[in-house]
Each structure stands twice: as C-alpha cells, then as structure tokens.
Design a protein around this motif. Structure first.
Motif, short mmCIF file in Angstrom:
data_model
loop_
_atom_site.label_atom_id
_atom_site.label_comp_id
_atom_site.label_asym_id
_atom_site.label_seq_id
_atom_site.Cartn_x
_atom_site.Cartn_y
_atom_site.Cartn_z
N GLY A 142 -0.14 11.70 14.22
CA GLY A 142 0.41 10.40 14.63
C GLY A 142 -0.36 9.76 15.78
N GLU B 44 -2.63 12.01 -0.73
CA GLU B 44 -3.04 11.00 -1.69
C GLU B 44 -4.45 10.50 -1.41
N LEU C 36 -3.78 8.80 -5.41
CA LEU C 36 -3.59 7.36 -5.27
C LEU C 36 -4.82 6.67 -4.72
N GLN D 45 -7.10 3.82 -6.35
CA GLN D 45 -7.28 2.52 -5.71
C GLN D 45 -8.77 2.18 -5.58
N ASP E 63 3.82 0.50 -9.33
CA ASP E 63 5.16 0.38 -8.77
C ASP E 63 5.13 0.26 -7.26
N LEU E 64 3.99 0.62 -6.67
CA LEU E 64 3.90 0.53 -5.20
C LEU E 64 3.56 -0.89 -4.82
N TYR E 65 4.26 -1.40 -3.82
CA TYR E 65 3.97 -2.75 -3.38
C TYR E 65 2.84 -2.72 -2.37
N LEU E 66 1.81 -3.49 -2.65
CA LEU E 66 0.75 -3.60 -1.67
C LEU E 66 0.97 -4.84 -0.81
N GLU E 67 1.60 -5.85 -1.41
CA GLU E 67 1.95 -7.05 -0.66
C GLU E 67 3.46 -7.12 -0.55
N LEU E 68 3.93 -7.72 0.52
CA LEU E 68 5.37 -7.89 0.69
C LEU E 68 5.88 -8.89 -0.35
N PRO E 69 6.83 -8.47 -1.19
CA PRO E 69 7.34 -9.41 -2.18
C PRO E 69 8.11 -10.54 -1.48
N ALA F 181 13.40 -9.55 -2.00
CA ALA F 181 13.74 -8.23 -2.54
C ALA F 181 14.46 -8.39 -3.87
N SER F 182 14.08 -7.58 -4.83
CA SER F 182 14.71 -7.71 -6.14
C SER F 182 16.05 -6.99 -6.15
N GLY G 297 7.83 0.90 -4.67
CA GLY G 297 8.30 0.00 -3.63
C GLY G 297 7.31 -0.04 -2.49
N TRP H 175 6.68 -1.95 5.41
CA TRP H 175 5.73 -2.54 6.34
C TRP H 175 6.23 -2.33 7.76
#
Ligand code: ADP
Ligand code: MG
Lengths: 520, 316
Positions: A103, A249, A319, A323, A510-516, A519-520, B63, B66
């Motif tokens: 970290g 990954e 992953l 990518q 299924d992974l979001y790379l951009e903020l939708p 939210a669905s 999903g 951020w």
C-alpha cells in the motif's frame, strides 16, 4: 504538488528496516557465533593436520589456511543465503504486513531490491569480519592481496545470485516451508558443482581463484558465455520475483515464459557449441553409441518434469495480459505463444520440449554426414542397426513427453493449480513405471503392460519382434492419451467458458473501466 | 463537474465471485467527501472483500470502483496513493520501535526528508503515541497497535481512510478514544470509511451508512435518509410502566393506528403505523386512565433497530 523523495528508489527504505531488524535480533548473534565456530574449527583441524604432516614453509601454511577459509566461507554462503532469502517475502505475507507494504509507494521491484540488499549486507558483514586477519596472512608471503580481493569479489557475485534465486523462490510461494524446499535442492546442486570444482582444482592446491585463472587462463569464449549468462540469471531472477509480487491479475507470467525460452535456447546453444566439433559416427561421442545416445534419451525423459510447470499453469488469461493484448500492440501478436492461458500453455511447453529434440536431430544429421568419410573396416551394418534403435527411441520419447505435458495441461483445465497439476501428471506416470517394473520382476521379462511406461521400454529395447510390437502399442497409447487429454481438456474449457485460443479473459467486459453515467 | 463535488468513493455494480460463492453481489454506492461513513453488516457479509477491492488489493469479478476518480483495477498505484488502508488484522514488524516503524513507512511513502519528519511528528501527536516512541511495536497492546496502524495510514496524508473493523477487539475505553480520534480526523477534512459488525460502535459518529448482508446492499445513505425511506413501515415503541396493568392492552387497541401489542410484566411494546404527530393520542389515552409510565423508547431511532429491521441477522 507533493514533495517526492527519490532516495527510496533503490529500496533503501526496505534495506534500512531490514538492517535494523536483523542486527537487533538475538538470532544474528547466534549466527555470528556459529560462523566463527565453523571457521575456527576448520583452522584448528588444519593446524593439527599440518603439525602431524611435518614441517612446511610459512608461505605454504598461509596459502593453505586462506584457501581453507574461503572454502568454508563459500559453503557457508550456500547454507545461509537460501534460508535468509526464502523467508524474506513469505514472512511479510504470513505476518500480514505485506498489504501494508504494497500500500506504500514502493514498487514490487524496489521491495525485491531492498530485500536482496538487506540479505547481502548481513552476509557481507559476516564475510568481512575476518578480512583483517586474512590481510595479515599476506605478510607471510605466498598469498597476494589481489587474490584475496578477487576471491571476495567472486564470493559476493555468488552471494548476489544465490540471494536473488532465494527471493524468487520466496516470491513464488505462499508458505515459507515451500520456499525453502524449492531453493535448497538448487543450492545443494550449486554447492556440489562449485565446491566440487573449486576444492578439486583450486583450494586443495592451496590456490585462490585468481591464482588458478592466472595459471591456467580459460579461452576468451568462456568469458563471452559466462558473463552474459551470469547477468542473465541475475536479472532474470530479479525480474521474475518482481512479477510474482505484482498481483494476481498482472502480466507476471510473460517474463517467466520468456525466461524459460531464453534459458532453453542458451543451454542448447552452449551444448551445440561444445558438441558439434566432436560428433562423428566413429567417435566415442556418436549419438547412436549406446552410452552417449541413451544418456541423452534419459536426459530428455526428465524434460517434461521441468515443462509441466508451464503446461499445468492457470488456464485463464490474466486480466492485465488480456488488456494489453486488447490494446493491439504488435509485440503481443508476435509473442502470441508466450502469452499465458488456454491451449497456449500446452503449445509453448511442447514447443520448448521440441527444441532439444530438434537439437539432437541436428547433431544426428551432422553425424550421418560423417558416414561418408568412415574407413573401410567400419562396421556399417552394426551402426545401421543402432541407428534404427536411436531413431525409434527418440520418436517414442518425444511422443511420450508430449502426452505427459498434455496430461498436466488437462488437470489444469479441470481446475487444479499449477503445482498440483504437475504432481498429478507426474504421479500417474511414476505409478505406471512402478507398476510396469513390478510386473516385469514377476514375469521376469517384458509384460503386456509395458506400453504404459514408454521410457522403461525404450531403455530395455532389444528389437525382438515382441518388443517392436510393444513399441507400437506404447506409441499408440501415448498418441491416444495425448489426443484424449487435449480434446477433453478443450471441451472442459469450453464448458467453463474459458477461451482456448483467444487471448480473452472471461468476464473481462463485465468490469467497468469508465464510470457509467448511471448505476443500473 | 468540479473535482470537489465528485464523491470520493464511487462503487458501481461491484461483484466478487469466489470459486464457490458470490461474496459481493452488484453493490453500488457513493461516499461523499468529509464524512464518516459506516459499512455495516454481520460477519461474512462481504465487507472485507469490498474493502480489499477498494484498496486495489483484489480484482473484482464485474462492475467497478473509483477512489477519487481513479479506477481500482486499472490505476492501482493512484488508488493506493490516495487512500490509507488499515486491514482487519494488523500485522507489525518485530524488532522495530514505534519511531522506527513510522520512519520506515514515511520513507516507503517516498516523502521528502523534511516533510517526512514533520509528517511522522504530526501523526504521533494526532494518535497520542508520543510516550511510546521507544517501545517495540510487537509488545504494544491491541489498542495501541491499532493507533500505530492508523498513524501509519495517515503518513502520506491521504484524503480517504479505509478502516476494516478498526474497533473490534478494543476495550470500551480504547473504543471511546478511537471514536474521538475519528471525529478529529473528520474535523481535519478527511473522509473515513469504516466497517463494523457491531452497530453501537458506529451509531454515534457516522454521518452515513451502507448496510450489507450476504453480499447485497440493503440500504445506503444518511441515517435519517434511511429512516425516511422506511416510513410507512412500522415503528415500534417500548414503554416501561410504573406498575403492572392489565387494561393497557385494551386501551391501546381502541386507537386505530396501533398495530400488534405485547405486554410482558411492566414492559409494553406496540407497533405504530401512523404519523409521528399523532402519537400523543397514545400518551393521552394512557394519562386519561391514570396509567403512569417511567420510560419510552422509540426503537427505530437508533441504528441498531434500523439494522435489525433490515437484516435477517444471520451470520454466514
Ligand atoms: N479468498 C476467498 N475465497 C473464497 N471465499 C472467500 C474468500 N474471501 C472471502 N470469502 C467468502 O466471502 C464471504 C464474505 O467474506 P468477507 O468479505 O470477509 O466478510 P466480512 O468481512 O463482512 O465478515 C464469506 O462467506 C467468505 O467465506
Ligand atoms: Mg471482515
């Protein structure tokens, strides 16, 4: 803007911490005492034997004493460094400090370098403790300061490589026990070779390495090979450790594969370089001569053990790799077979397995050319019959190796981890071999089951019609199991939705790379 | 869209599937800046899993999340720079003193020398570790260890702190002190995201909460917001009577908004379906019959009952 310090770049933060912790611990005191005791004991034994052996000149004493010291130091390095390195990463993991460490702003590379420096500092500290004493022996003559310094230099290089190998083992393992078990056989092998050579030709003569090199300088090609090989091994293990620590990954598998490939090619080039001048049908080194040829074939039989690690690795594409591939970089297209996951795991391991066979075939073809030059009393008929054995054995071993690799790959498709898959595939073949050996002992001869273990068959091949028939059976068995493993493995992958050839990670989209937007 | 107004944590349809079970199922929530946000759920609800994803230590199945606009999957380094993470189990290095431990992490965070000293001094003051500087970290008590770890997460001055069950295993005194520390951090403008399976730990200091159970987000928002959302649902009152009385039950049943009534000795419990403003009818009716009561508790008022009404309370 934050003020950033560059000083942590070489891993000095870790080094500082390691030094404080190590030097403060009681343990380090004990290690120092043991080290001193071993050295003292060796010296004492020498002085006893020297007294008994009668008088020699003071120079001789000084020389021998220094040689003994360095021999002991070398052995100590092989004992201590693997232990220090093997626990280095696993203790962070088990003590749950790894999450804190990762970290911070330290990269895995810096952590690895810091750990290595920590180990080396402690080692160098021990190594340099008796340095003043050693320097004093130069007063007696017979030993030069230059030889002692060079000796230290070589030992430090060795310590560096040993340390980075041990850290690689630690980075690749979950538990400390496994890390130690992985690295000690390697260290023992290294110790055997290095000590075997040095104690026979160098230290036992009262010489140091520099004296030996001056006395009997190796050809320049030696350095041309040795120096890049050393650098390659050092950098390779460091990069390997870094990638093991870069998260599940990540693309860490790629450098591991490149390392495998380059190691194979290097080893084979070295072998060819040494062998080509010697191959001839008549010579002792003739591939078809039973000693040499069978030795080679036995060596090839061990190859799948190494390569199972690749064949049995995780079938899903990491992953990060997916990518990177998705970005369409040309390098990923060219190095397609080096990308982990799917059927490529098997293909790469078979590819690597084929390289040594290709090498043997190359040597063989060179050998066959020498047939035109053999003298008249050369027993051509005998040669041709051996030739046939050799070719047939080679083919059988190749087929068998592929079927072992396919079995390991198959287990990985079921869902077993890399090591478990390898052990299972190996276990099955070892069981077959034991079964066949037992049956042969009972029937005192070839049994009908010998096809289960082609290497045994090849080693005892006598070209009787029965054994030729069994050879066909064995090859048939290997081919069928190869085919079945691959086909069922592919079907299994398909059923699990894991791509067989495509470089795609299931669920990657299924992974979001951009903020939708919402939210669905 | 200005940066200040974007929530510091954004979670969208976040799902984590392990080999055999789905630990987190498509949860979505935002955490605004400068608040203390509680992440509450029973053991095995998926809190640690979510937190490790937020700290970029685990890659989700689907999903996204951020931190201050940085994606936890594709920009893990950025994410780690922007948050301080304290794991549920705090490991410490043996053989280092508190001072050395903090110095090490300050160096590891690549702070410039001058800032390093200032930072270490600041966090020591904040967490009140000043008189323990020479103590070796592995002999510290659980409470002090927790403080040390918090100090370590603060070294690089992150705007967001993610703490996994920070109060578990602390004695009551240490817990109160820890709460004080968290409110102090909020005063300094930090956002604190902390998980817990014990509600009483959090109810007094949280500005907002997310409630999770079996990987599913049950509720999310400020405590008042969640209450508002639950309007229409029944509110329970617990009344302690001065002395036992048998007629209370029939008195209450005459009021239409009163639901089920439960009388156990001097404890009276009833459900209320009506508006808050009409509750005086009950007190009036009781007073008219000269039934005295010594205490009233509206159960929905605290986080505990909110939690109980939302979750089935099962431990997985
Ligand atoms: N690495 C893992 N592999 C498989 N299952 C896991 C793993 N980590 C957590 N789980 C499971 O996911 C669920 C949620 O765990 P966790 O996030 O630790 O819950 P909490 O922190 O809320 O107590 C648990 O049922 C746990 O058994
Ligand atoms: Mg937890």
């Amino acid at each position: 803007m934050k003020q950033i310090s560059k000083s942590a770049g070489m891993g000095t933060a870790i080094l500082q911490k390691e030094l404080i912790v190590r030097m403060r611990r009681f343990r380090s005191l004990i290690v120092q005492l043991i080290f001193a005791a071993i050295l003292g004991g060796a010296m004492w034994m020498y002085s006893l034997s020297a007294t008994i052996g009668g008088a020699t000149s003071p120079e001789d004493h000084a020389q021998t004493l220094v040689a003994i010291y360095f021999a002991v130091q070398l052995a100590a390095l092989f004992l201590i460094i693997p232990a220090l390195g093997a626990v280095s990463i696993t203790t962070e993991r088990l003590g749950r400090t790894w999450d804190l460490l990762i970290g911070t702003d330290l990269s895995p590379g810096e952590i690895v370098r810091g750990k290595l420096l920590g180990i080396l500092s402690v080692t160098f500290y021990f190594m340099l403790l008796p340095a003043p004493l050693l320097a004093m022996t130069t007063l007696f003559g017979g030993v030069s300061i230059g030889s002692i310094l060079f000796e230290y230099f070589i030992h430090m290089l060795l310590a560096l490589l040993l340390g980075s190998c041990a850290i690689l083992s630690s980075a690749a393992s979950k538990g400390t026990a496994r890390a130690i078990l992985q690295v000690y056989p390697l260290a023992a092998l290294g110790l055997m070779f290095t000590m075997g050579f040095l104690s026979r030709f160098v230290y036992s003569e009262g010489l140091l390495i520099l004296d030996y090199l001056v006395m009997d300088p190796p050809p320049w090609e030696f350095w041309l090979v040795a120096i890049p090989l050393y650098l390659f091994a050092l950098i390779g293990t460091l990069v390997g450790s870094t990638f093991f620590l870069s998260g599940v990954e990540s693309a860490r598998e790629i450098p591991v594969r490149i390392l495998f490939l380059v190691t194979f090619l290097t080893a084979i080039c070295l072998y060819l370089y040494a062998e080509i001048p010697n191959v001839s049908a008549t010579g002792f080194n003739s591939l078809t001569s039973s000693g040499h040829g069978q030795g080679l074939i036995v060596a090839l039989a061990f190859l799948p053990l190494v390569l199972l690690r690749l064949a049995g690795s995780e079938p899903r594409v990491p992953l990060r790799v997916a990518q990177i591939y998705g970005e369409g970089k040309l390098a990923t297209r060219i190095g397609y077979f080096l990308l982990p996951g799917g059927l490529r795991n098997l293909i790469l391991s078979i590819l690597l397995y084929s390289i040594p066979f290709a090498m043997v075939l190359l040597l063989y073809s060179i050998e066959l050319e020498t047939l035109s030059q053999v003298s008249e009393n050369f027993d051509l008929e005998n040669y041709q019959s051996r030739q046939e054995t050799f070719e047939v054995s080679l083919f059988t071993m190749y087929l068998w190796g592929m079927s072992v690799l396919a079995l390991g790959w198959f287990f990985a498709q079921i869902g077993f981890g890399g090591i478990v898959s390898s052990v299972l595939a190996l276990g099955i073949h070892v069981t077959f071999a034991m079964f066949v050996t037992t049956m042969m002992a009972y029937t005192s001869g070839l049994t009908g089951f010998v096809f289960l273990s082609p290497p045994l068959l090849v080693i005892g091949l006598d070209f009787s019609p029965t054994s030729m028939m069994m050879l066909t059976e064995a090859n048939l068995f290997s081919s069928i199991s190869l085919l079945v493993c691959v086909l069922v493995g592919i079907a299994l992958s398909r059923a699990k939705g894991i791509p067989v050839l495509r470089v795609r990670r299931p669920g990657m989209d299924d992974l979001y790379l951009e903020l939708p937007e919402k939210a669905s | 869209m200005s940066l200040v107004s974007t929530p510091i944590i954004q979670v969208r349809d976040l799902t984590m599937r392990f080999a055999k079970k789905e630990a987190v199922s498509a949860i979505s929530f935002d955490v605004p800046r400068g608040v203390i946000h509680g992440f509450i759920g029973p053991n095995g609800a998926g809190k640690t899993t979510t937190i490790r994803i937020l700290a970029s230590l685990l890659v989700p199945t689907s999903g996204g999340a951020w931190i201050d606009g940085a994606n936890v999957v594709t920009e893990p380094e950025e994410v780690r720079r922007r948050l301080g993470y304290m794991p549920d189990y705090v490991g410490v290095y043996e053989g280092l003193s508190v001072q050395e431990y903090l110095d090490f992490f300050a160096l590891a965070h690549r702070l410039a020398p001058a800032r390093r000293r200032a930072s270490v001094a600041d966090v020591i003051e904040l967490t009140d570790l000043g008189n323990l500087l020479e103590t070796e970290v592995h002999v510290l008590s659980k409470g002090m260890r927790q403080r040390l770890c918090l100090a370590q997460t603060l070294l690089h001055e992150p705007d967001l702190l993610i703490l996994d069950e920070p109060a578990s295993g602390l004695d009551p005194r240490a817990r109160i002190e820890f709460r004080g520390l968290l409110t102090e951090l909020r005063r300094l403008g930090k956002t604190v995201f902390l998980s817990s399976h014990i509600l009483s730990e959090l109810s007094s200091i949280c500005d907002s909460v997310s409630i999770i159970e079996k990987g599913v987000l049950l509720a999310d928002g400020s405590i008042e917001e969640i209450q508002m959302r639950l309007r229409g649902a029944t509110v329970a009152y617990e009344v302690t009577l001065l002395e036992e009385s048998t007629e209370v039950e029939s008195i209450l049943r005459e009021i239409p908004q009163v639901g089920s009534v439960l009388l156990e000795g001097r404890k009276l419990r009833f459900d209320w379906d009506g508006e808050d403003a009409l509750i005086h009818q009950v007190w009036g009716a009781l007073a008219a019959r000269k039934i005295a009561f010594t205490g009233v508790r509206r159960e929905e008022d605290d986080l505990e009952s909110l939690f109980m009404s939302l979750t089935s309370g099962e431990v997985q």
